[in-house]
Write an enzyme that holds these catalytic residues in place. Structure first.
Site, PDB file in Angstrom:
ATOM      1  N   ALA A  67      -4.435   6.508  -5.894  1.00 13.96           N
ATOM      2  CA  ALA A  67      -3.039   6.931  -5.862  1.00 13.96           C
ATOM      3  C   ALA A  67      -2.309   6.253  -7.015  1.00 13.96           C
ATOM      4  O   ALA A  67      -2.741   5.196  -7.476  1.00 13.96           O
ATOM      5  CB  ALA A  67      -2.415   6.518  -4.542  1.00 13.96           C
ATOM      6  N   GLY A 112      -7.869   6.585  -3.469  1.00 13.64           N
ATOM      7  CA  GLY A 112      -7.618   7.992  -3.158  1.00 13.64           C
ATOM      8  C   GLY A 112      -8.578   8.927  -3.881  1.00 13.64           C
ATOM      9  O   GLY A 112      -8.833  10.044  -3.413  1.00 13.64           O
ATOM     10  N   GLU A 124     -11.473   9.002  -1.676  1.00 13.26           N
ATOM     11  CA  GLU A 124     -11.081   9.737  -0.459  1.00 13.26           C
ATOM     12  C   GLU A 124     -11.083  11.242  -0.723  1.00 13.26           C
ATOM     13  O   GLU A 124     -11.493  12.038   0.123  1.00 13.26           O
ATOM     14  CB  GLU A 124      -9.711   9.244   0.021  1.00 13.26           C
ATOM     15  CG  GLU A 124      -9.814   7.810   0.567  1.00 13.26           C
ATOM     16  CD  GLU A 124      -8.471   7.186   0.890  1.00 13.26           C
ATOM     17  OE1 GLU A 124      -7.594   7.188  -0.004  1.00 13.26           O
ATOM     18  OE2 GLU A 124      -8.281   6.715   2.022  1.00 13.26           O
ATOM     19  N   GLU A 147      -8.327  -0.875  -2.009  1.00 10.89           N
ATOM     20  CA  GLU A 147      -6.958  -1.033  -1.491  1.00 10.89           C
ATOM     21  C   GLU A 147      -6.635  -2.430  -0.970  1.00 10.89           C
ATOM     22  O   GLU A 147      -5.504  -2.899  -1.116  1.00 10.89           O
ATOM     23  CB  GLU A 147      -6.690   0.004  -0.386  1.00 10.89           C
ATOM     24  CG  GLU A 147      -6.419   1.406  -0.902  1.00 10.89           C
ATOM     25  CD  GLU A 147      -7.687   2.216  -1.163  1.00 10.89           C
ATOM     26  OE1 GLU A 147      -8.780   1.613  -1.158  1.00 10.89           O
ATOM     27  OE2 GLU A 147      -7.577   3.433  -1.381  1.00 10.89           O
TER      28      GLU A 147
HETATM   29  N1  COA Z   1      -1.900   3.859 -10.400  1.00  9.57           N
HETATM   30  C1  COA Z   1      -1.085   3.776 -11.470  1.00  9.57           C
HETATM   31  N2  COA Z   1      -1.489   3.367 -12.682  1.00  9.57           N
HETATM   32  C2  COA Z   1      -2.768   3.019 -12.808  1.00  9.57           C
HETATM   33  C3  COA Z   1      -3.681   3.074 -11.739  1.00  9.57           C
HETATM   34  C4  COA Z   1      -3.203   3.526 -10.495  1.00  9.57           C
HETATM   35  N3  COA Z   1      -4.000   3.643  -9.445  1.00  9.57           N
HETATM   36  N4  COA Z   1      -4.877   2.656 -12.182  1.00  9.57           N
HETATM   37  C5  COA Z   1      -4.731   2.362 -13.480  1.00  9.57           C
HETATM   38  N5  COA Z   1      -3.458   2.591 -13.858  1.00  9.57           N
HETATM   39  C6  COA Z   1      -2.900   2.453 -15.203  1.00  9.57           C
HETATM   40  C7  COA Z   1      -2.778   1.008 -15.631  1.00  9.57           C
HETATM   41  O1  COA Z   1      -1.555   0.447 -15.206  1.00  9.57           O
HETATM   42  C8  COA Z   1      -2.868   1.138 -17.135  1.00  9.57           C
HETATM   43  O2  COA Z   1      -1.613   1.569 -17.595  1.00  9.57           O
HETATM   44  P1  COA Z   1      -1.056   1.048 -19.004  1.00  9.57           P
HETATM   45  O3  COA Z   1      -2.089   1.430 -20.012  1.00  9.57           O
HETATM   46  O4  COA Z   1       0.261   1.707 -19.131  1.00  9.57           O
HETATM   47  O5  COA Z   1      -0.961  -0.448 -18.824  1.00  9.57           O
HETATM   48  C9  COA Z   1      -3.842   2.287 -17.344  1.00  9.57           C
HETATM   49  O6  COA Z   1      -3.840   3.007 -16.104  1.00  9.57           O
HETATM   50  C10 COA Z   1      -5.248   1.860 -17.646  1.00  9.57           C
HETATM   51  O7  COA Z   1      -5.664   0.917 -16.677  1.00  9.57           O
HETATM   52  P2  COA Z   1      -6.488  -0.381 -17.072  1.00  9.57           P
HETATM   53  O8  COA Z   1      -6.710  -1.152 -15.825  1.00  9.57           O
HETATM   54  O9  COA Z   1      -5.850  -1.055 -18.220  1.00  9.57           O
HETATM   55  O10 COA Z   1      -7.841   0.303 -17.601  1.00  9.57           O
HETATM   56  P3  COA Z   1      -9.339  -0.036 -17.295  1.00  9.57           P
HETATM   57  O11 COA Z   1     -10.129   1.004 -17.964  1.00  9.57           O
HETATM   58  O12 COA Z   1      -9.598  -1.474 -17.584  1.00  9.57           O
HETATM   59  O13 COA Z   1      -9.518   0.120 -15.703  1.00  9.57           O
HETATM   60  C11 COA Z   1      -9.397   1.174 -13.549  1.00  9.57           C
HETATM   61  C12 COA Z   1      -9.366   1.370 -15.082  1.00  9.57           C
HETATM   62  C13 COA Z   1      -9.100   2.500 -12.920  1.00  9.57           C
HETATM   63  C14 COA Z   1     -10.779   0.684 -13.113  1.00  9.57           C
HETATM   64  C15 COA Z   1      -8.364   0.102 -13.142  1.00  9.57           C
HETATM   65  O14 COA Z   1      -7.130   0.442 -13.729  1.00  9.57           O
HETATM   66  C16 COA Z   1      -8.146  -0.015 -11.657  1.00  9.57           C
HETATM   67  O15 COA Z   1      -8.902  -0.688 -10.986  1.00  9.57           O
HETATM   68  N6  COA Z   1      -7.074   0.633 -11.176  1.00  9.57           N
HETATM   69  C17 COA Z   1      -6.671   0.488  -9.791  1.00  9.57           C
HETATM   70  C18 COA Z   1      -7.478   1.366  -8.905  1.00  9.57           C
HETATM   71  C19 COA Z   1      -6.976   1.246  -7.501  1.00  9.57           C
HETATM   72  O16 COA Z   1      -6.656   0.202  -6.996  1.00  9.57           O
HETATM   73  N7  COA Z   1      -6.934   2.391  -6.846  1.00  9.57           N
HETATM   74  C20 COA Z   1      -6.489   2.462  -5.507  1.00  9.57           C
HETATM   75  C21 COA Z   1      -5.032   2.668  -5.503  1.00  9.57           C
HETATM   76  S1  COA Z   1      -4.444   2.734  -3.866  1.00  9.57           S
END
Ligand code: COA
Ligand code: NAD
Length: 700
Positions: free
Chosen positions: A63, A104, A107, A127
């Site tokens: 999400a 999500g 999911e 989460e």
């Molecule tokens: N919601 C909003 N923004 C998100 C996001 C999310 N779930 N996941 C990543 N982003 C954004 C980051 O803030 C970043 O934004 P920016 O470039 O403006 O700073 C961009 O996406 C890239 O993320 P980053 O973490 O820098 O890249 P990465 O390649 O190192 O890692 C992920 C990618 C997806 C593995 C990592 O961002 C992550 O673990 N995200 C969270 C996933 C999560 O918790 N999902 C469940 C949500 S309930």
């Protein structure tokens, strides 16, 4: 605005393309778009199946975390309704996965009937790391697909699994190389050829977890009251195995709705974004050309040097370590090997990996070995003259363009930069002990540090798995400068009548990994005392004879902490016990310095006196521009000093307490104790922000 979702078709197969950069996060338009795509599929009688796939670097990574802050309230319901519709389809729905299929995103994939994935795919429900649990039936569908035991593990740890494990567990049905669209289409064709009925996760039986596994998870969760999401996650998985799907759904919905607005979840979400913000340096373009780092040099194979070297060997960068004597070198390299072997014994590394990493580490006694390094980090004793001498040598010996870094904890990075004769190449890389474990890296930007040097070090830090945070130059940088006022108050409290156990218990009861006395005993009373003595001599500390008198006294008595069996506490092995001798020392010091002792000091006073001056120092650091933003300070304290993550860090905590309250309490203690040395002087920024402003909205 164009929709992040488009619907097309290829022959008899529908295609739902999700294109919502950077990570295809789920948002309002995403959900609306998906519902519309389903309308199209449902209306198309000529289609036999539909494939969902994503553009860009990853399948849906969860999400949109920012949408949780929506002041009108976030609800998982609209997404869950679309997922239910997706799963209810009578024609096969196939998810084609790549990248990080998280939250999500997983999911969504689990609501599809079939999952095909590229070999690079990693999957997880992270989460809990954000203070919540999955809210779109992840806790209910996952146990049905992989069994409750693995589901419990994944939901409570938030860890990701690779494709092989996912395949074995039944989370992914098929692995295929190629573009997500192509592997999805091929999987759809293959599935249609079998004429198999659609398989809905919600209709499967759960393979239950053994009773002792659930009971253990419950007991573990109960030990972490600051992380209520853990107990909630266990309750949800238990519901999945004991209740029908619809009832389990209701349990998950209740738990999710309770956790989402909780202070701990807000704090963890704040840290998620703070970590990503910290990587952005004001005024430094994202596309700044980086200097290549192919070989690293370290000077000093002591406590820090060995650990620092391991970080680079871990990612395959050849590293040379220079020492003054062969004995010191062998001792340092021996410790590194012991560390790797301990990891191997725990099954985290193979013997082959240990060998490969050790082979990347080369020892030397001659600075000539550093001539072809792209980055050299000095980690010798904390002594300005010695470090200046080494910096001068490095300036002459390293190749043009090589970065020269110092791991100093307190010394003036600008003075060291000048000593090299090429200050633009110099930066501070302040690792924390143990340097191979601690995630924090304070990157100290000198007055002359070149932008590409800074950008290169920030990127490299991420590559070695650190959380880099930029600090300007000042005594102790951000972390140790704040720790100094924290230790100051800890000592005054003990001299005024508190026991070290009272002081430590006050912050440990808030969730700190360790109170200040135990922390210093572990880091070394000698290290702390020498810094105070050196810095006092240099004129940087208050001209107050009682200032940190306790640490200096303990040091003089040879009570250097855990390593000598005594410091603030007495030690049997690593277990501390309170020591009446420390009370006697505190009484003597109080007497000598005219400090009035009290029978006991209440926990509230201890907590306020430890944390409010620390917060106040953080505000001074912000107003001086030493830290770019409050979130940077929070990250430093959470990643480097054991500050509880569910409180969000000191500056986040300050907002929650209220800046007005902090200002009042600082004034109160200034009145109670007198303030000849300005210990309680409020930061100018505190005055400016009082009256209801939040630091979170402060833009500098
Ligand atoms: N919601 C909003 N923004 C998100 C996001 C999310 N779930 N996941 C990543 N982003 C954004 C980051 O803030 C970043 O934004 P920016 O470039 O403006 O700073 C961009 O996406 C890239 O993320 P980053 O973490 O820098 O890249 P990465 O390649 O190192 O890692 C992920 C990618 C997806 C593995 C990592 O961002 C992550 O673990 N995200 C969270 C996933 C999560 O918790 N999902 C469940 C949500 S309930
Ligand atoms: P240490 O005493 O364990 O190691 C220093 C090493 O440097 C010794 O092995 C010594 O032989 C070597 N050395 C001294 N002079 C040298 C020279 N001229 N050439 C090559 N090697 C030389 O010290 P440490 O705890 O590793 O600290 C090193 C630096 O890291 C200091 O600046 C310290 O402030 C900083 N630091 C320490 C910690 C910590 O917790 N120990 C944490 C962060 C930063």
């Amino acid at each position: 605005m164009t929709s992040p979702i488009t619907f097309t078709q290829e022959g008899r197969i529908g295609l739902i393309l999700i294109d919502n950069p950077p990570v295809n996060a789920i948002s309002g338009p995403f959900i609306t778009g998906l519902a519309k795509a389903l309308d199209r599929f449902e209306a198309a009688d000529d289609l036999d199946a539909v494939v969902l796939y994503c553009a860009g670097r990853t399948f849906v990574a969860g999400a949109d975390i920012a949408s949780f802050e929506d002041p009108s309230g976030f609800s998982a319901k609209p997404f869950n309704t679309v997922l239910a519709r997706l799963e209810a389809q009578s024609r096969p729905v196939i998810a084609a996965l790549h990248g990080t299929v998280l939250g999500g995103g997983l999911e969504l994939a689990m609501a599809c009937h079939h999952r095909v994935a590229r070999p690079d795919t990693r999957l997880g429900l992270p989460e809990v790391k954000l203070g919540i649990i999955p809210g779109s039936l992840g806790t209910q569908r996952l146990p049905r697909l992989v069994g409750a035991e693995l589901a419990l593990d994944l939901v409570t740890t938030g860890r990701k699994i690779g494709l092989q494990q996912a395949l074995q567990a039944g989370l992914v049905d098929k692995v295929a190389e190629g573009e997500p669209r192509d592997i999805g289409l091929a999987a759809a064709e293959a599935l249609l050829a079998t004429d198999a009925p659609v398989r809905r996760a919600s209709e499967l039986d759960v393979s239950p977890a053994p009773a002792d596994v659930l009971a253990k998870a419950e007991a573990e969760a109960a030990k972490k009251p600051g992380w209520p999401q853990l107990a909630a996650a266990v309750r949800c998985v238990r519901a999945a195995q004991e209740l029908p799907f619809a009832e389990g759904e209701a349990v998950e919905a209740t738990e999710f709705a309770r956790l989402l607005p909780s202070p701990s979840s807000k704090a963890l979400r704040h840290l998620f974004f703070a970590e990503r913000e910290a990587a952005k340096i004001p005024g430094l373009p994202r596309d700044t050309k980086l200097r290549p780092i192919r070989k690293v040099g370290i000077i000093g194979a002591g406590t820090m040097g060995g650990g620092i070297a391991m970080n680079f060997a871990n990612i395959g960068i050849p590293t040379v370590i220079v020492e003054v004597s062969d004995a010191a070198l062998q001792c340092g390299l021996g410790l590194v090997r012991k560390n790797y072997e301990a990891s191997a014994a725990k099954g985290r590394l193979t013997a082959q990996q240990v060998g490969a990493r050790m082979n990347l580490l080369q020892g030397a006694l001659d600075y000539g070995a550093l001539a072809d390094c792209d980055l050299v980090i000095e980690a010798v004793f904390e002594n300005l003259a010695l470090k200046q001498e080494i910096c001068a040598k490095l300036g002459a010996i390293t190749k043009p363009g090589a970065i020269i870094a110092t791991n100093t904890s307190t010394l003036d990075v600008d003075a060291l930069a000048q000593a090299t004769g090429r200050p633009a190449d110099v930066v501070g890389m302040h690792f924390f002990s143990p340097a191979n474990v601690m995630r924090l890296l304070e990157v100290v930007r000198g007055t002359a540090t070149a932008p590409d040097v800074l950008a290169t070090v920030m990127k490299l830090a991420t590559a070695i798995g650190k959380v880099p945070v930029v600090s300007g130059v000042c005594y102790g940088f951000i972390g140790n400068r704040m720790a100094e006022v924290y230790m100051r108050e800890a000592e005054f409290l003990i001299m005024e009548g508190a026991e070290p156990t009272d002081v430590d218990a006050a912050v440990e009861s808030l969730g700190f990994a360790m109170g200040p006395c135990r922390m210093l005993d572990m880091a070394g009373v000698d290290v702390g005392a020498k810094t105070v003595i050196e810095h006092g001599r240099a004129g940087g500390l208050p001209d107050d004879p009682s200032y940190r008198a306790l640490v200096q006294k303990l040091f003089a008595m040879g009570r250097h902490g855990q390593k000598t069996g005594a410091g603030y506490y007495r030690y049997e092995g690593r277990a501390p016990s309170s020591d009446p001798q420390v009370k006697a020392i505190a009484e003597q010091l109080a007497d000598r310095h005219g400090i009035v002792r009290r029978q006991s000091i209440g926990r509230e006073e201890i907590t306020e006196r430890l944390l409010y001056p620390l917060i106040n120092e953080g505000l001074k650091i912000l107003e001086e521009g030493i830290a770019y933003r409050p979130g940077d300070i929070d990250l430093i304290w959470v990643a480097g000093y054991g500050f509880p993550d569910f409180l969000g860090g000191p500056m986040w905590m300050a907002d929650n307490i209220g800046l007005d309250v902090i200002a009042q309490r600082l004034a109160h203690y200034a009145g109670q104790r007198g303030d000849a040395y300005g210990y309680w002087r409020p930061a100018a920024l505190l005055g400016q922000l009082c009256g209801g402003m939040r630091l979170a909205h402060w833009k500098g």
